[in-house]
Design an enzyme around this catalytic site. Sequence first.
Site, PDB file in Angstrom:
ATOM      1  N   GLY A   1       0.201  -5.101   1.717  1.00 10.66           N
ATOM      2  CA  GLY A   1      -0.960  -5.328   0.853  1.00 10.66           C
ATOM      3  C   GLY A   1      -0.594  -6.001  -0.451  1.00 10.66           C
ATOM      4  O   GLY A   1      -1.433  -6.627  -1.094  1.00 10.66           O
TER       5      GLY A   1
ATOM      6  N   HIS B   1       0.853  -1.192   0.000  1.00 13.84           N
ATOM      7  CA  HIS B   1       0.000   0.000   0.000  1.00 13.84           C
ATOM      8  C   HIS B   1       0.894   1.249   0.000  1.00 13.84           C
ATOM      9  O   HIS B   1       1.938   1.255   0.681  1.00 13.84           O
ATOM     10  CB  HIS B   1      -0.849  -0.022   1.260  1.00 13.84           C
ATOM     11  CG  HIS B   1      -2.121   0.764   1.169  1.00 13.84           C
ATOM     12  ND1 HIS B   1      -2.149   2.128   0.971  1.00 13.84           N
ATOM     13  CD2 HIS B   1      -3.415   0.390   1.267  1.00 13.84           C
ATOM     14  CE1 HIS B   1      -3.397   2.538   0.961  1.00 13.84           C
ATOM     15  NE2 HIS B   1      -4.192   1.519   1.129  1.00 13.84           N
TER      16      HIS B   1
ATOM     17  N   TYR C   1      -5.523  -4.539  10.064  1.00 18.05           N
ATOM     18  CA  TYR C   1      -5.969  -5.122   8.786  1.00 18.05           C
ATOM     19  C   TYR C   1      -7.471  -5.401   8.874  1.00 18.05           C
ATOM     20  O   TYR C   1      -8.043  -5.509   9.959  1.00 18.05           O
ATOM     21  CB  TYR C   1      -5.171  -6.379   8.473  1.00 18.05           C
ATOM     22  CG  TYR C   1      -4.777  -6.429   7.008  1.00 18.05           C
ATOM     23  CD1 TYR C   1      -3.820  -5.547   6.519  1.00 18.05           C
ATOM     24  CD2 TYR C   1      -5.376  -7.304   6.137  1.00 18.05           C
ATOM     25  CE1 TYR C   1      -3.466  -5.565   5.174  1.00 18.05           C
ATOM     26  CE2 TYR C   1      -5.038  -7.328   4.788  1.00 18.05           C
ATOM     27  CZ  TYR C   1      -4.072  -6.447   4.318  1.00 18.05           C
ATOM     28  OH  TYR C   1      -3.731  -6.447   2.977  1.00 18.05           O
TER      29      TYR C   1
HETATM   30  C1  LCV Z   1       5.061   4.686  -0.252  1.00 20.44           C
HETATM   31  C2  LCV Z   1       7.229   3.900  -0.261  1.00 20.44           C
HETATM   32  C3  LCV Z   1       6.803   2.636   0.202  1.00 20.44           C
HETATM   33  C4  LCV Z   1       5.405   2.451   0.415  1.00 20.44           C
HETATM   34  N1  LCV Z   1       4.576   3.496   0.186  1.00 20.44           N
HETATM   35  O1  LCV Z   1      14.193   1.791  -0.424  1.00 20.44           O
HETATM   36  O2  LCV Z   1      -0.157  -4.426   5.077  1.00 20.44           O
HETATM   37  S1  LCV Z   1      -0.361  -3.179   5.676  1.00 20.44           S
HETATM   38  O3  LCV Z   1      -1.456  -3.154   6.613  1.00 20.44           O
HETATM   39  O4  LCV Z   1       0.898  -2.709   6.305  1.00 20.44           O
HETATM   40  C5  LCV Z   1      -0.715  -2.057   4.392  1.00 20.44           C
HETATM   41  C6  LCV Z   1      -1.267  -0.800   4.929  1.00 20.44           C
HETATM   42  C7  LCV Z   1       0.511  -1.860   3.552  1.00 20.44           C
HETATM   43  O5  LCV Z   1       0.705  -2.504   2.529  1.00 20.44           O
HETATM   44  O6  LCV Z   1       1.402  -0.873   4.054  1.00 20.44           O
HETATM   45  C8  LCV Z   1       2.664  -0.778   3.313  1.00 20.44           C
HETATM   46  C9  LCV Z   1       3.550  -1.965   3.716  1.00 20.44           C
HETATM   47  N2  LCV Z   1       4.866  -1.825   3.094  1.00 20.44           N
HETATM   48  C10 LCV Z   1       6.014  -1.811   3.795  1.00 20.44           C
HETATM   49  O7  LCV Z   1       6.033  -1.898   5.026  1.00 20.44           O
HETATM   50  C11 LCV Z   1       7.297  -1.650   2.986  1.00 20.44           C
HETATM   51  C12 LCV Z   1       7.861  -0.244   3.290  1.00 20.44           C
HETATM   52  N3  LCV Z   1       9.086  -0.058   2.501  1.00 20.44           N
HETATM   53  C13 LCV Z   1      10.270  -0.621   2.893  1.00 20.44           C
HETATM   54  O8  LCV Z   1      10.382  -1.376   3.873  1.00 20.44           O
HETATM   55  C14 LCV Z   1      11.449  -0.299   2.021  1.00 20.44           C
HETATM   56  O9  LCV Z   1      11.097   0.824   1.234  1.00 20.44           O
HETATM   57  C15 LCV Z   1      11.799  -1.468   1.075  1.00 20.44           C
HETATM   58  C16 LCV Z   1      12.375  -2.637   1.907  1.00 20.44           C
HETATM   59  C17 LCV Z   1      10.547  -1.897   0.290  1.00 20.44           C
HETATM   60  C18 LCV Z   1      12.862  -0.968   0.087  1.00 20.44           C
HETATM   61  O10 LCV Z   1      13.902  -0.393   0.825  1.00 20.44           O
HETATM   62  P1  LCV Z   1      14.984   0.504   0.079  1.00 20.44           P
HETATM   63  O11 LCV Z   1      15.968   0.889   1.129  1.00 20.44           O
HETATM   64  O12 LCV Z   1      15.411  -0.176  -1.151  1.00 20.44           O
HETATM   65  P2  LCV Z   1      13.668   2.994   0.487  1.00 20.44           P
HETATM   66  O13 LCV Z   1      13.128   2.462   1.756  1.00 20.44           O
HETATM   67  O14 LCV Z   1      14.696   4.055   0.535  1.00 20.44           O
HETATM   68  O15 LCV Z   1      12.417   3.485  -0.391  1.00 20.44           O
HETATM   69  C19 LCV Z   1      12.638   4.163  -1.631  1.00 20.44           C
HETATM   70  C20 LCV Z   1      11.526   5.175  -1.730  1.00 20.44           C
HETATM   71  O16 LCV Z   1      10.272   4.483  -1.854  1.00 20.44           O
HETATM   72  C21 LCV Z   1       9.413   4.923  -0.808  1.00 20.44           C
HETATM   73  C22 LCV Z   1      10.338   5.364   0.328  1.00 20.44           C
HETATM   74  O17 LCV Z   1       9.655   6.247   1.181  1.00 20.44           O
HETATM   75  C23 LCV Z   1      11.442   6.023  -0.454  1.00 20.44           C
HETATM   76  O18 LCV Z   1      10.951   7.288  -0.844  1.00 20.44           O
HETATM   77  P3  LCV Z   1      11.988   8.520  -0.931  1.00 20.44           P
HETATM   78  O19 LCV Z   1      13.025   8.071  -1.929  1.00 20.44           O
HETATM   79  O20 LCV Z   1      11.125   9.642  -1.372  1.00 20.44           O
HETATM   80  O21 LCV Z   1      12.545   8.674   0.459  1.00 20.44           O
HETATM   81  N4  LCV Z   1       8.559   3.818  -0.374  1.00 20.44           N
HETATM   82  C24 LCV Z   1       8.965   2.594  -0.013  1.00 20.44           C
HETATM   83  N5  LCV Z   1       7.905   1.849   0.347  1.00 20.44           N
HETATM   84  N6  LCV Z   1       4.892   1.278   0.816  1.00 20.44           N
HETATM   85  N7  LCV Z   1       6.373   4.925  -0.490  1.00 20.44           N
END
Ligand code: LCV
Length: 259
Positions: free
Chosen positions: A108, A64, A138
């Site tokens: 999600g 999400h 959820y």
């Molecule tokens: C917006 C993002 C996101 C993102 N949204 O790169 O299941 S529930 O209930 O939780 C539901 C509500 C749901 O699905 O929630 C989302 C669940 N997703 C996560 O928890 C994954 C969150 N992301 C991460 O853990 C990391 O981004 C990963 C491991 C996917 C990749 O890590 P990496 O170090 O390669 P960054 O974290 O630096 O992310 C790169 C850019 O993508 C954005 C993040 O904020 C960053 O933006 P900026 O470059 O502007 O700082 N991003 C990552 N995930 N779900 N934006």
Amino acid sequence: MDIVQLEIDDHIGTITLNHKEKLNALSTELVEGVISALNECRRNKARVVVLRAKPGVRVWSAGHDVWELPVDGRDPLGWDDPLRSLIREIEIFPAPVIAMIEGSVWGGACETIFACDLIIASPSTTFAVTPSRLGVPYNVSGVLTFFNAAPYRLVKEMTFTAKPVSAQRAEQVGMINYVVDNPEIEEFTYEMARGITHNAPLSISVMKDQLRILAGAHPMTPQGFERIQGLRRLVYDSNDYKEGILAFKEKRKPVFTGT
Ligand code: LCV
Ligand code: LCV
């Protein structure tokens, strides 16, 4: 460049997530793209759909779009939430949807894949169910998707720990159909898809719908549903929910207080 690409060839639709900058986060824009691609596949009477990301992705989908999660007291996963609409569209699509996965899958996006009919993953694939990492309550049909996808104990482990589970473990427990290495995974997936297109589409469509109806047939009293909704509201109204989202935006670990 379209963030969702569609190809339809010989009764097989291929929908490719292509929003690399946002790690294929399930934003309203991306979800609307996938739904309109599914509608196009339906119009073209596609007999199978393959849902994939670009070859070689590190993150298949980050789940999400956290920036779209409401912090104003609205249910973050209400009926008309883009993620909820996407899950329903995949479930009611009148032909098998095969998820072809590589890289990490989050939140999600795991549910989106589990809503698909067949899952073929590369060895690099991991699945992380993350509501507890963000403080998100959820929703019932979402929990049911997980409940139907994996053994009860593993569903609890994934939701309580929010830790990634490997493709190998997922295959061992029957949560996915196959683990196939690159570059064979494409040929393997499309050979299965072609085989399905040679079978009777009407027969397959009605059996898919029966399985959907039976998998969703869980008795719940109105009082039981209202109790769950009331408890979920306490969660999305909580400080922890706000902290989970703020911590994500501030790129720091959340500190949950249970309030
Ligand atoms: C917006 C993002 C996101 C993102 N949204 O790169 O299941 S529930 O209930 O939780 C539901 C509500 C749901 O699905 O929630 C989302 C669940 N997703 C996560 O928890 C994954 C969150 N992301 C991460 O853990 C990391 O981004 C990963 C491991 C996917 C990749 O890590 P990496 O170090 O390669 P960054 O974290 O630096 O992310 C790169 C850019 O993508 C954005 C993040 O904020 C960053 O933006 P900026 O470059 O502007 O700082 N991003 C990552 N995930 N779900 N934006
Ligand atoms: C009548 C037959 C049959 C047969 N009925 O020998 O699950 S559902 O929804 O589909 C449900 C409606 C159902 O159960 O439908 C039937 C599903 N069964 C199949 O699809 C299997 C069809 N049969 C075959 O694939 C082959 O016959 C097998 C692999 C079982 C055996 O092959 P083999 O080469 O050894 P033949 O095919 O030559 O069959 C020998 C004789 O048995 C008949 C077949 O028509 C042939 O008759 P003749 O000698 O008069 O030519 N036969 C085979 N299966 N289900 N008759």
